[in-house]
Design a protein around this motif. Structure first.
Motif, mmCIF file in Angstrom:
data_model
loop_
_atom_site.group_PDB
_atom_site.id
_atom_site.type_symbol
_atom_site.label_atom_id
_atom_site.label_comp_id
_atom_site.label_asym_id
_atom_site.label_seq_id
_atom_site.Cartn_x
_atom_site.Cartn_y
_atom_site.Cartn_z
ATOM 1 N N LEU A 185 0.936 -1.076 -0.087
ATOM 2 C CA LEU A 185 -0.039 -0.046 -0.010
ATOM 3 C C LEU A 185 0.760 1.430 -0.053
ATOM 4 O O LEU A 185 2.205 1.155 0.459
ATOM 5 C CB LEU A 185 -0.968 -0.005 1.249
ATOM 6 C CG LEU A 185 -1.852 -1.189 1.364
ATOM 7 C CD1 LEU A 185 -2.740 -1.134 2.762
ATOM 8 C CD2 LEU A 185 -2.942 -1.264 0.118
ATOM 9 N N ASP A 186 0.313 2.485 -0.615
ATOM 10 C CA ASP A 186 0.978 3.677 -0.548
ATOM 11 C C ASP A 186 1.250 4.386 0.454
ATOM 12 O O ASP A 186 0.602 5.507 0.582
ATOM 13 C CB ASP A 186 0.543 4.310 -1.927
ATOM 14 C CG ASP A 186 1.670 5.438 -2.364
ATOM 15 O OD1 ASP A 186 2.795 5.523 -1.828
ATOM 16 O OD2 ASP A 186 1.191 6.322 -3.062
ATOM 17 N N CYS A 214 -5.300 7.603 -0.390
ATOM 18 C CA CYS A 214 -4.005 6.989 -0.975
ATOM 19 C C CYS A 214 -3.880 5.648 -1.038
ATOM 20 O O CYS A 214 -3.528 4.721 -1.808
ATOM 21 C CB CYS A 214 -3.037 7.590 -0.262
ATOM 22 S SG CYS A 214 -2.706 9.529 -0.582
ATOM 23 N N SER A 217 -6.194 3.832 -3.480
ATOM 24 C CA SER A 217 -5.899 3.948 -4.889
ATOM 25 C C SER A 217 -4.612 2.905 -5.173
ATOM 26 O O SER A 217 -4.504 2.389 -6.100
ATOM 27 C CB SER A 217 -5.580 5.213 -5.159
ATOM 28 O OG SER A 217 -4.328 5.844 -4.446
ATOM 29 N N SER A 218 -3.870 2.532 -4.171
ATOM 30 C CA SER A 218 -2.735 1.792 -4.552
ATOM 31 C C SER A 218 -3.049 0.454 -4.209
ATOM 32 O O SER A 218 -2.477 -0.451 -4.751
ATOM 33 C CB SER A 218 -1.662 2.309 -3.363
ATOM 34 O OG SER A 218 -2.149 1.744 -1.992
ATOM 35 N N SER A 219 -4.209 0.034 -3.818
ATOM 36 C CA SER A 219 -4.745 -1.340 -3.601
ATOM 37 C C SER A 219 -5.792 -1.779 -4.755
ATOM 38 O O SER A 219 -6.177 -2.911 -4.992
ATOM 39 C CB SER A 219 -5.503 -1.620 -2.275
ATOM 40 O OG SER A 219 -6.607 -0.857 -1.981
#
Length: 220
Positions: A185-186, A214, A217-219
């Motif tokens: 994750l980000d 955030c 969106s990264s997942s």
């Protein structure tokens, strides 16, 4: 000598392997009863250690603290072996030497205040903000520089950093409790998204929304 080999270290110093000791419920001996010993004991007690102080004279701060066991007497040869960690904080080098030698013989880690040659453990300068712990070490070569850097970091790391840590930790715990993975994750993107600015402005919920956006969106 190889080009990337470290330079020889001055006596009593050398490369340090950074660790964090979990001392809660563990026995710690502090030899010495003055102001330096009191400062060491404050931090040990804060970490939950079971502290015993041994010294012919003990300041009231220690003697009046119900969390500390005090013995007004000289150090007894060999007693360092009865503890998990030992601090020598006397103004008598021969006593510090005896404490060090006893601890080393027993395989017990020992710190001698302002005396790196008699340390198997050195205590770095540190800044605490809740669960955040930042340490600075010069490997015993310049305590003054370590203190100077600590003071600068204390100014940089305000209470908002502690709040930031709690927000991140709560979200990490929530994801794991739901059976998700926190890897990949980000988190770095979230930290750079302006979360800290929102926290400084008192907008904690807005910081949490930035974090979730955030990570989502990264997942995806």
């Amino acid at each position: 000598m190889a080009a990337d080999a470290p330079s020889p270290s001055p006596a009593g110093t050398g490369r340090l392997y950074p660790v964090g000791l979990r001392l809660e419920g563990r026995s710690v001996l502090v030899v010495g009863g003055g102001a330096v010993a009191a400062q060491k004991v404050r931090e040990l007690v804060a970490c939950g250690a079971e502290v015993t102080v041994v010294a012919p004279a003990i300041v009231d701060e220690l003697a009046d603290d119900a969390r500390v066991t005090c013995h007004r007497r000289p150090y007894r040869s060999g007693e360092a072996a009865d503890h998990r960690f030992v601090v020598a904080a006397t103004d008598r080098r021969e006593v510090n030497q005896e404490v060090h030698d006893d601890a080393e013989a027993a395989g017990v880690w020992v710190n001698a205040a302002d005396d790196p040659q008699r340390c198997s453990v050195t205590l770095p300068a540190r800044v605490r903000r809740g669960s955040l712990l930042v340490t600075i070490s010069t490997e015993g070569r310049s305590p003054a520089l370590a203190t100077w850097l600590r003071r600068r970091l204390e100014d940089e790391l305000g209470p908002e950093v502690e709040v930031l840590l709690e927000v991140l930790a709560e979200e990490r715990d929530r994801i794991r409790a739901a059976g998700g993975s926190t890897e990949g994750l980000d988190w770095q993107g979230a930290l750079g998204s302006g979360m800290l600015d929102e926290i400084r402005a008192g907008r904690i919920d807005a910081a949490k929304e930035l974090l979730k956006a955030c990570l989502s969106s990264s997942s995806a």
